[in-house]
Write a protein that holds these residues in place. Sequence first.
Motif, short mmCIF file in Angstrom:
data_model
loop_
_atom_site.label_atom_id
_atom_site.label_comp_id
_atom_site.label_asym_id
_atom_site.label_seq_id
_atom_site.Cartn_x
_atom_site.Cartn_y
_atom_site.Cartn_z
N ALA A 1 0.81 -1.22 0.00
CA ALA A 1 0.00 0.00 0.00
C ALA A 1 0.85 1.27 0.00
O ALA A 1 0.44 2.29 -0.54
N ASP A 2 2.05 1.19 0.60
CA ASP A 2 2.92 2.37 0.69
C ASP A 2 4.14 2.27 -0.22
O ASP A 2 5.07 3.08 -0.12
N ASN A 3 4.15 1.25 -1.10
CA ASN A 3 5.26 1.05 -2.04
C ASN A 3 6.60 0.96 -1.30
O ASN A 3 7.62 1.49 -1.77
N LEU A 4 6.59 0.28 -0.17
CA LEU A 4 7.80 0.06 0.62
C LEU A 4 8.37 -1.31 0.25
O LEU A 4 7.71 -2.33 0.47
N PHE A 5 9.57 -1.33 -0.34
CA PHE A 5 10.13 -2.60 -0.78
C PHE A 5 11.65 -2.55 -0.80
O PHE A 5 12.27 -1.48 -0.78
N LEU A 6 12.25 -3.74 -0.87
CA LEU A 6 13.69 -3.90 -1.08
C LEU A 6 13.88 -4.51 -2.45
O LEU A 6 13.23 -5.51 -2.79
N ALA A 7 14.78 -3.92 -3.26
CA ALA A 7 15.07 -4.42 -4.60
C ALA A 7 16.44 -5.07 -4.60
O ALA A 7 17.40 -4.53 -4.03
N PHE A 8 16.55 -6.24 -5.24
CA PHE A 8 17.81 -7.00 -5.27
C PHE A 8 18.30 -7.14 -6.71
O PHE A 8 17.51 -7.40 -7.62
N SER A 9 19.61 -6.98 -6.89
CA SER A 9 20.22 -7.20 -8.21
C SER A 9 21.59 -7.85 -7.99
O SER A 9 22.21 -7.67 -6.93
N TYR A 10 22.03 -8.61 -8.99
CA TYR A 10 23.32 -9.29 -8.88
C TYR A 10 24.09 -9.12 -10.18
O TYR A 10 23.63 -9.51 -11.25
N SER A 11 25.26 -8.49 -10.10
CA SER A 11 26.07 -8.25 -11.27
C SER A 11 27.54 -8.12 -10.86
O SER A 11 27.85 -7.50 -9.84
N GLY A 12 28.42 -8.72 -11.67
CA GLY A 12 29.84 -8.63 -11.38
C GLY A 12 30.20 -9.16 -10.00
O GLY A 12 31.05 -8.61 -9.29
N LYS A 13 29.53 -10.23 -9.58
CA LYS A 13 29.74 -10.87 -8.28
C LYS A 13 29.44 -9.94 -7.09
O LYS A 13 29.98 -10.10 -6.00
N VAL A 14 28.56 -8.96 -7.35
CA VAL A 14 28.12 -8.04 -6.29
C VAL A 14 26.60 -8.14 -6.16
O VAL A 14 25.87 -7.94 -7.13
N LEU A 15 26.14 -8.47 -4.95
CA LEU A 15 24.71 -8.49 -4.69
C LEU A 15 24.33 -7.14 -4.09
O LEU A 15 24.86 -6.74 -3.05
N LYS A 16 23.46 -6.44 -4.78
CA LYS A 16 23.05 -5.10 -4.33
C LYS A 16 21.62 -5.15 -3.81
O LYS A 16 20.74 -5.75 -4.43
N VAL A 17 21.41 -4.51 -2.67
CA VAL A 17 20.07 -4.39 -2.07
C VAL A 17 19.77 -2.90 -1.95
O VAL A 17 20.56 -2.14 -1.40
N VAL A 18 18.61 -2.49 -2.47
CA VAL A 18 18.24 -1.06 -2.47
C VAL A 18 16.87 -0.87 -1.84
O VAL A 18 15.91 -1.58 -2.19
N LEU A 19 16.78 0.07 -0.92
CA LEU A 19 15.49 0.52 -0.41
C LEU A 19 15.27 1.93 -0.97
O LEU A 19 15.92 2.88 -0.52
N PRO A 20 14.41 2.08 -1.99
CA PRO A 20 14.20 3.39 -2.63
C PRO A 20 13.15 4.23 -1.91
O PRO A 20 12.56 3.78 -0.93
N ARG A 21 12.93 5.44 -2.39
CA ARG A 21 11.87 6.34 -1.92
C ARG A 21 12.01 6.67 -0.43
O ARG A 21 11.01 6.83 0.28
N VAL A 22 13.26 6.82 0.02
CA VAL A 22 13.50 7.06 1.45
C VAL A 22 12.82 8.34 1.93
O VAL A 22 12.15 8.36 2.97
N LYS A 23 12.97 9.43 1.16
CA LYS A 23 12.38 10.70 1.59
C LYS A 23 10.86 10.62 1.70
O LYS A 23 10.27 11.17 2.63
#
Length: 217
Positions: A120-142
């Motif tokens: 409902a509030d578009n609160l999520f964690l996004a995961f991506s994997y590239s170049g042996k790096v796993l990235k986790v992003v929490l967007p829309r912080v503000k």
Amino acid sequence: MMEAALGDEEYLLAHYHSEALQRLNKTIRALKNIDDNLFDRKEFEQRRIDRLKKQIEAENLAYMKEYYIKELEDTEEKLKELNRIPQQEALTGNKTLLDESLKKLMDKKIKNLKLILKRADNLFLAFSYSGKVLKVVLPRVKQHVKKGLLFKSNINSFQGLGFRLNESETKLILALTGEKEDVLSRLKLILSKIAFEIFYCREFDNDSYIQFTDKAR
């Protein structure tokens, strides 16, 4: 002056003890809800039973005592019904759908993996994997701060787990490197801290899910 200083110190110690106790209770409740997804409802009915027993004992009016007794019988029956419901079975080897999805992401079988915490509030964690790096992003912080979903203390806790704010302070970003199994193990610990310590996992009950795209698409 010395007495005032000691008083302030005692107050701070009591405050920190209270905060630590709240965090512990929060974690314990979250863990109990994992073991038994009906824990909150059962505890609510049990508290009502305890309260009704006290009211029956203290009540002098016959018609009110009769009312409380009837309420007690109904509540005890509700609790019995909840206790008769089988608990959810754990996945084999304590593997979760998220565990399996993260492994598929790192094996390049899926992409665009998201853990939706509160749809409902578009609160999520996004995961991506590239170049042996796993990235986790929490967007829309503000936006989440403005809505009261995130507080400064939450952001500090994320940073304590290794996340960093980007320059515009709109995203919290975590980058993990290393062997796949090691990365997954570290991420699992981080996610459990997010669920149990930063948020109370029951806040997202019935409003969270996993989303991804098959690599073939």
